[in-house]
Design a protein around this motif. Structure first.
Motif, mmCIF file in Angstrom:
data_model
loop_
_atom_site.group_PDB
_atom_site.id
_atom_site.type_symbol
_atom_site.label_atom_id
_atom_site.label_comp_id
_atom_site.label_asym_id
_atom_site.label_seq_id
_atom_site.Cartn_x
_atom_site.Cartn_y
_atom_site.Cartn_z
ATOM 1 N N ILE A 5 46.872 29.455 37.556
ATOM 2 C CA ILE A 5 48.288 29.488 37.147
ATOM 3 C C ILE A 5 48.687 30.921 36.832
ATOM 4 N N ILE A 6 47.806 31.602 36.092
ATOM 5 C CA ILE A 6 48.114 32.976 35.688
ATOM 6 C C ILE A 6 48.238 33.868 36.916
ATOM 7 N N ALA A 7 47.268 33.710 37.825
ATOM 8 C CA ALA A 7 47.309 34.547 39.022
ATOM 9 C C ALA A 7 48.591 34.292 39.799
ATOM 10 N N ALA A 8 48.959 33.007 39.915
ATOM 11 C CA ALA A 8 50.175 32.678 40.651
ATOM 12 C C ALA A 8 51.392 33.270 39.961
ATOM 13 N N LEU A 9 51.420 33.151 38.626
ATOM 14 C CA LEU A 9 52.541 33.672 37.848
ATOM 15 C C LEU A 9 52.685 35.177 38.084
ATOM 16 N N LEU A 10 51.556 35.883 37.982
ATOM 17 C CA LEU A 10 51.596 37.335 38.153
ATOM 18 C C LEU A 10 52.048 37.698 39.566
ATOM 19 N N LEU A 11 51.557 36.917 40.519
ATOM 20 C CA LEU A 11 51.918 37.205 41.910
ATOM 21 C C LEU A 11 53.412 37.009 42.129
#
Lengths: 460, 456
Positions: A5-11
């Motif tokens: 989720i975090i990676a997606a959010l940052l992306l």
């Protein structure tokens, strides 16, 4: 929290901010060129915006990463009955773990204590809230940064300079890693060694002739002898044998390949010798153990000398083999640097090739060869796996190279392997040994580099 | 003029010199030959070491790539396996309860006398009337094989009461016996296997019950303490892979970035001079010192897990950094100044000049330096011992934070195994795998260098 989720959010934030900055800058970049010329290209506006967005968001996530665990733990402690939280140790940890299992939906086997279900439910709500809060805070701050930075975008804005400053800071931070490593080495070796010296008198350590670190199970006091001299002696003996093998073989093969060998053979032989440099030292250790040691012992039997299979000789010979390519390739470089005119002068006087090499080439290259020699010695001193396997680990002060011995590096491995509870002198002594080793190799390296550098400048 | 003086007068000094030179010529030529001979001897010696090393490793390791295997009919006897049906996930049951029930079922299975089943299979495969007691019979298959049967049953409980063909590993002792790595003429007291077991092994080898197959277990199994024949490299291999990944992900960007900073941006001051000396020194610091650093900082201060490939990767990263920095700086230095001036002249900023024009030219060199640095890190052992990577781990690590070991450490562990005549071959085989990996990496580096540099 879920890493995806975090990676997606940052992306999402990254692409959003970059494209917003890019498109806004693009608008005035493609507009009338006469009115105002943009300072930076749209990509830089995009990158600047991305930095402004991601830095706050990542900061929030890092803070949560650092303190989140402690916060959730203290929340669980608040849910548990008082008589549980007052005690510490495994029982409390189990209780906390059980609450976490219930909250995660996996559940726990068997009967639930009355408070556990409630605590689990509360925790799962708390977790949900916390996750939402953190994600919202990260996204909110990121978007706030995005909006503020975006409102500042004008054609005059020096976005490129800002981006490049950030790049410069990143580069500087990366080169600080090398410094930090050195600082880390020195500080960790020094502090742990000082703790060791609070157990053992430094004089006993540096001038003691008995290495017998006892393992006292009842206290942390030092028992047995912690004298480094037997280890230093073993190190010097093994290194000397290694150099006795490596220097003549390495130097002579460098001379032959450099001066005599036909180009085709040189092109073939040189890489084969350099293979020796790429072989892991553990392989050399095994080779010493199963082949060289028994061979030397058998050879000793044949000529009537008692040579042990694991001895200073075995370790030294194999270490010498390991160092051959190091000496030969450094010597090769150095021989190449001797100007042709000097050689031609000697030939003109009627000297044979070997006379030229002995009387002109080697004296001219001597400082460089000495430098290479010192670098090789420092390598031999620091070498570990060969001596761990092949030297026999007998830290006794004796002059016979046919007997087992031990070195500083072997003792570091022995004292610290599998034991990282740095409470007693038994494991801390490894750092005092490491400090000695570090100091020795450092001095050798500095002297060697100095000599090599001085020499290189002579003919340029 | 000088010619006449030289040839005519016997007393002239030139003639005396000539005479002396001529007299010494033979000696000097001998000296030349000897010197040249010493040179050739040195090269031959060095090449000889390479040859001996490789022939030793290969000749010792090759037998290990083959493994004796038993092909037998195994009867999953319901009288012996008496555990009831496998639990199923019922509606309303929590995950934890199902997990507990299934664990209990597996515990019951573990208590089953699998040895009986193995023993029965061996007796059935043995010739009619062959006398062998149960201990002797059980010394033929590897001890881990009863667990293999159990796992097979866990996967498929429907096997109960069936007779199925199964391939089991022969024990290390049988393997040694059949490969001839044990002296067959030794007396009973010195043999690991009893006389009937040896006889049965020979019979099995003749009638095809035991065949020698390629030792896939060496590659796909994890290390094993109790069952040497089942010991494999999978765990160590994955540990090494994780460490290499950490090194690549961390060391390459950081190393290249710091090289760029030092070479292109840093002002030439005493401080940068100090950094330079410092990096050169770091490159020559003994690897074990990096292990001490890792033990003190990563394990003791930061409390990272022991034996984790991630920590090993960090230590190796610090060790590899100087190599990459030095190589990248050399590559950057080699870029012609005209390229930089052209870029700056076109109005590029310094950063643009470096990242758009200078850096792409150096990619081949950086790439090769990286691969060589990674290969070096792959073979490093000593620092890993200090951060606990020599712990015995019987599982393939799922993440870089799990306990694991590494290929060179596995070699270290195996060479110390008491079962020498079996593990000497295993160790050599592991070394061959490690060397093959390193040679592959180096070959890739050489290939890329030749390929990319031609284009550049």
């Amino acid at each position: 929290m879920n890493a995806w989720i975090i990676a997606a959010l940052l992306l999402v934030l990254l692409s959003l901010s970059y494209s917003l900055g890019w498109s806004k800058a693009k608008a005035f970049a493609s507009g009338s060129a006469t009115a105002t010329r943009a300072h930076s290209r749209p990509q830089y506006h995009g990158a600047r915006l991305a930095i402004w967005t991601l830095v706050p968001a990542i900061a929030v996530l890092v803070v949560w990463g650092l303190f989140g665990e402690a916060i959730s733990r203290s929340y669980i402690m608040g849910l548990l009955p008082a008589d549980m939280t007052s005690q510490t140790g495994p029982a409390l940890e189990t209780a906390i773990q059980r609450v976490r299992s219930i909250a995660s939906g996996f559940g726990v086997a068997g009967e639930l204590a009355p408070y556990e279900q409630d605590a689990g439910d509360a925790l799962s709500q708390f977790n949900l809230m916390a996750t939402l809060l953190v994600v919202l805070a990260a996204a909110g701050l990121g978007i706030a940064g995005l909006l503020i930075a975006r409102s500042r975008i004008t054609p005059r804005l020096r976005a490129r300079n800002q981006v490049e400053r950030v790049v410069g800071i990143l580069l500087l931070a990366c080169s600080a890693v090398a410094i930090l490593t050195t600082v880390g080495i020195v500080v960790s070796l020094l502090t742990e060694a000082l703790r060791f010296f609070s157990f053992v008198n430094p004089l006993d350590f540096f001038f003691g002739t008995v290495w017998q670190p006892g393992f006292s199970t009842t206290s942390n006091a030092a028992s047995g002898g912690y004298g480094i001299l037997p280890l230093l002696w073993g190190t010097i003996m093994v290194s000397a044998i290694a150099m006795l093998v490596a220097l003549p073989v390495g130097l002579m093969s460098a001379i032959w390949l450099n001066q005599y060998a036909p180009a085709r053979i040189r092109g073939l032989v040189k890489p084969v010798i350099e293979i020796l440099a790429g072989i892991p030292t553990i392989v050399y250790g095994f080779f010493a153990l199963v082949t060289v040691g028994p061979f030397l012992a058998g050879f000793g039997d044949a000529i009537g000398i008692d040579i042990r299979a694991t001895s200073a000789l075995t370790a030294g010979v194999v270490m010498g083999v390991m160092i051959i390519p190091f000496i030969s390739s450094l010597s090769d470089d150095i021989l190449n640097q001797v100007p042709r005119a000097m050689r031609d002068g000697a030939y003109g006087l009627g000297a044979t090739q070997s006379e030229t090499i002995r009387n002109v080439l080697i004296p001219a290259a001597l400082p460089g060869i000495v430098g290479a020699f010192l670098l090789a010695v420092s390598r031999a001193i620091g070498e570990t796996m060969i001596v761990v396997l092949a030297a026999g680990n007998a830290p006794i002060l004796r002059a016979n190279p046919f007997e087992p011995t031990s070195t500083v590096t072997v003792s570091i491995v022995n004292q610290l392997t599998g034991d990282t509870d740095f409470a007693g002198p038994q494991s801390l002594v490894a750092f005092a040994l490491g400090l000695t080793l570090f100091a020795m190799t450092l001095v050798l390296n500095i002297v060697a580099l100095y000599i090599v550098r001085r020499f290189r400048e002579q003919y340029e | 003029m000088s010619d006449t003086t030289l040839t005519s007068g016997q007393t002239s000094p030139g003639a005396a010199t000539k005479e002396r030179v001529r007299a010494g010529l033979g000696r000097r030529h001998r000296g030349e030959a000897i010197f040249r001979g010493i040179g050739i001897a040195a090269v031959v010696l060095a090449l000889g070491f390479v040859a001996i090393l490789f022939t030793t490793i290969i000749s010792k390791g090759l037998p290990s790539f083959q493994q004796s295997k038993l092909h037998m009919e195994v009867f999953f006897d319901p009288a012996v396996i008496d555990v009831g049906p496998a639990p199923e996930h019922q509606a309303g049951q929590s995950d934890a309860d199902y997990h507990a029930a299934s664990l209990k079922w597996q515990r019951d299975l573990a208590l089953v006398n699998w040895n009986r089943i193995v023993e029965d299979a061996i007796r059935r495969a043995a010739p009619e009337g062959f006398e062998i007691d149960s201990r002797q019979a059980l010394s033929i298959p590897e001890t881990s094989e009863r667990h293999t049967l159990r796992e097979q049953f866990v996967r498929d409980p429907g096997l109960l009461g069936q007779t199925v063909p199964v391939t089991l590993l022969a024990s290390a002792n049988v393997d040694n016996w059949l490969k001839g790595t044990i002296d067959r003429s030794l007396g009973d007291g010195q043999q690991q296997l009893s006389a009937p077991a040896r006889e049965l092994a020979d019979i099995f080898a003749q009638n095809g019950t035991i065949t020698r197959d390629f030792a896939w277990t060496l590659f796909f199994n994890v290390d094993s303490r109790a069952a040497p024949a089942a010991a494999g490299l999978a765990g160590a291999f994955m540990g090494s892979v994780y460490m290499m990944l950490v090194v690549i992900v961390l060391a390459v960007p950081i190393g290249v970035a710091s090289a760029i900073y030092l070479e292109e941006f840093a002002p030439k001051t005493h401080l940068t001079d100090l950094i330079e000396v410092n990096i050169n020194n770091l490159a020559a610091v003994p690897s074990i010192v990096f292990g001490l650093l890792g033990a003190a900082v990563f394990i003791n201060v930061l409390h990272l897990p022991l034996s984790a490939p991630f920590v090993g990767g960090l230590v190796l990263t610090l060790m590899t950094l100087p190599t990459i920095i030095i190589a990248t700086r050399a590559a950057l230095k080699g870029v012609p100044p005209s390229l930089r001036q052209a870029a700056l002249g076109m109005g590029a900023s310094k950063t643009q000049m470096v990242f758009h024009h200078v850096l792409p030219v150096t990619f081949p060199s950086i790439l090769t330096a990286t691969i060589i640095g990674v290969a070096q890190a792959l073979g490093e052992t000593a620092p890993l011992l200090l951060i606990g990577m020599n712990a015995f781990v019987a599982a393939v690590p799922a993440t870089p934070m799990d306990q694991a070991t590494a290929l060179p450490v596995q070699i270290y562990l195996w060479q110390g195994n008491e079962n020498r005549n079996f593990f000497e071959a295993r160790t050599s085989a592991a070394i061959m795998v490690l060397l093959a990996l390193m040679i592959t990496l180096n070959a890739i580096a050489i290939f890329l260098r030749s390929r990319l540099e031609k284009r550049a």
